[in-house]
Design an enzyme around this catalytic site. Structure first.
Site, short mmCIF file in Angstrom:
data_model
loop_
_atom_site.label_atom_id
_atom_site.label_comp_id
_atom_site.label_asym_id
_atom_site.label_seq_id
_atom_site.Cartn_x
_atom_site.Cartn_y
_atom_site.Cartn_z
N TYR A 123 16.89 29.51 9.31
CA TYR A 123 15.72 30.07 10.00
C TYR A 123 15.90 30.01 11.50
CZ TYR A 123 13.19 30.01 5.57
OH TYR A 123 12.80 30.24 4.30
N LYS A 144 0.84 -1.20 0.00
CA LYS A 144 0.00 0.00 0.00
C LYS A 144 0.88 1.25 0.00
CE LYS A 144 -0.14 -0.57 4.97
NZ LYS A 144 -0.80 -1.24 6.08
N MET A 190 12.69 23.87 3.84
CA MET A 190 11.78 23.15 2.95
C MET A 190 12.53 22.48 1.80
SD MET A 190 8.53 24.60 0.79
CE MET A 190 7.61 25.22 2.19
N ARG A 210 -10.42 -1.24 14.44
CA ARG A 210 -10.29 -0.44 13.23
C ARG A 210 -11.19 -1.11 12.21
NH1 ARG A 210 -4.25 0.69 11.02
NH2 ARG A 210 -4.80 -1.22 9.92
C1 LIG Z 1 0.08 -2.27 6.59
C2 LIG Z 1 -0.49 -3.58 6.91
C3 LIG Z 1 0.33 -4.72 6.98
C4 LIG Z 1 1.84 -4.65 6.88
O1 LIG Z 1 2.35 -4.13 8.08
P1 LIG Z 1 3.91 -3.95 8.35
O2 LIG Z 1 3.98 -3.59 9.79
O3 LIG Z 1 4.37 -2.87 7.46
O4 LIG Z 1 4.56 -5.24 8.05
C5 LIG Z 1 -0.27 -5.94 7.18
N1 LIG Z 1 -1.60 -6.04 7.31
C6 LIG Z 1 -2.43 -4.96 7.26
C7 LIG Z 1 -3.90 -5.14 7.43
C8 LIG Z 1 -1.91 -3.71 7.07
O5 LIG Z 1 -2.71 -2.64 7.04
#
Ligand SMILES: *Cc1c(COP(=O)(O)O)cnc(C)c1O
Length: 367
Positions: free
Chosen positions: A263, A47, A311, A141
């Site tokens: 800054y 993701k 930045m 969640r």
């Molecule tokens: C992001 C995620 C993972 C992977 O988690 P990591 O800690 O990056 O290995 C696995 N399962 C779900 C449902 C996630 O949202």
């Protein structure tokens, strides 16, 4: 008269900071994770643009070169981008099903991870195609809560073509947190009702907690990219760093003793100093939280990053270093400056360090 610019001249991209992504190491990490887990099959969670490293390149490499055939992404958009590169892989969308998206899942052969009874009902009405179901065992969640889970198990999923069940750990990066065991117990009970259906439970930190947590399919994200959110828990030795960031020097200046820099004048020259200004800043994912605590490697030497991170640039004290010139590269993340170091120093998570927007880099994918 202004000229129409069709393509960025080469010398323009040459001046960008560099973001190298070691696909070879990511593939090795994938194999190492599986070896660590006694050969368990493993998916890849890619993701957020594969944690910032490029979902198309990372997904294609894992699929074609490492034999990874299951992917989890957060959104349908990500699934779509990935599908173009991995025509036959199994792709799950973690964020659940929204009405109006059914045809998208059908057309692109993508599997929704159903997160509540409404989503289950919706998929059941419109599709007999494969799907996954997410059970919430304590993170509160996404996923079916306790009541929904009981109802779903008792009432039975008549027409639902469930190919995968999953749950997600809330506190896996706190190895000794009792919530881990509680969640494990709950998910074991749930999975007993779905015998023959593939189950997954463990993210990176879950994998490190041992084989009980592994089930049928691992779900690593961060560890593929060389990270481990639980700083106390050691990564397997074989896990390698996935990327390198190199800034380029855009100016060099001498400052007199007592001169203040940047800054809010956060740095004052203790003596006559030579300063190099490097072409990336917090907008490029170098956390402003590193101000006053950061280092870089330049010409093989560890050097302090001084003054407030800006930045678009940061400043490095190069006093006493010979033969440094404008255009030279400066390591800001890589062999010497690790993701762990960045996270610890900035008080940000390794996830944040990795997933920062990196729009202004010249990317190189190394195989
Ligand atoms: C992001 C995620 C993972 C992977 O988690 P990591 O800690 O990056 O290995 C696995 N399962 C779900 C449902 C996630 O949202």
């Amino acid at each position: 008269m202004s000229k129409t610019i069709q393509e960025l001249p080469q010398n323009i991209s040459d001046s960008k900071p560099i973001f190298k992504i070691f696909l070879n190491n990511i593939l090795e990490n994938y194999h190492s994770i599986r070896r660590f887990a006694g050969g368990s099959p493993s998916a890849a969670v890619i993701k957020a643009n594969a944690y910032g490293l490029g979902i198309e390149q990372v997904g294609a490499a894992l699929y074609h070169d490492a034999g990874c055939s299951d992917f989890f992404v957060a959104t349908p958009q990500e699934a779509f981008t990935l599908r173009n590169r991995v025509k036959k892989a199994t792709i799950y969308v973690l964020n659940g099903l929204i009405s109006g998206q059914i045809n998208f899942y059908k057309d692109y052969n993508i599997r929704p991870v159903l997160c509540d009874l409404e989503q289950i009902e919706l998929w059941q009405q419109h599709s007999t195609l494969p799907c996954a179901v997410h059970f919430d065992t304590g993170i509160n969640r996404l996923g079916l809560n306790k009541k929904e889970t009981d109802y779903f198990i008792n009432q039975g999923a008549k027409k639902l073509n469930i190919q995968h069940i999953m749950s997600h750990l809330a506190c896996a990066d706190q190895t000794s947190n009792p919530i881990n065991r509680q969640q494990l117990g709950k998910f074991q009970k749930i999975s007993n009702h779905f015998s023959g259906i593939e189950a997954s439970f463990a993210n990176t930190s879950g994998i490190l907690m041992g084989s009980e947590y592994h089930f049928d399919l691992l779900r690593p994200g961060l560890m593929l990219f060389g990270g481990n959110s639980s700083l106390k828990e050691k990564l397997p030795d074989a896990i390698k760093s996935s990327c390198e960031i190199l800034g380029k020097i855009i100016q060099i200046k001498e400052l007199e003793r007592g001169s203040v820099l940047g800054y809010n004048s956060r740095w004052c020259a203790p003596k006559k100093s030579r300063i190099a200004y490097v072409n990336l800043g917090y907008a490029d994912g170098f956390p402003i939280e590193m101000t006053g605590k950061a280092f870089c490697f330049i010409s093989g030497e560890k050097r302090e990053i001084i003054g407030q991170i800006s930045m678009d640039m940061l400043a490095v004290d190069i006093t006493g270093l010979a033969n440094i010139t404008v255009g030279d590269e400066v390591e800001l993340l890589g062999k010497n400056i690790t993701i762990e170091f960045m996270a610890e120093t900035s008080n940000l998570s390794q996830y944040e360090i990795l997933t920062y927007a990196r729009e202004r880099y010249q990317r190189y994918y190394i195989k």
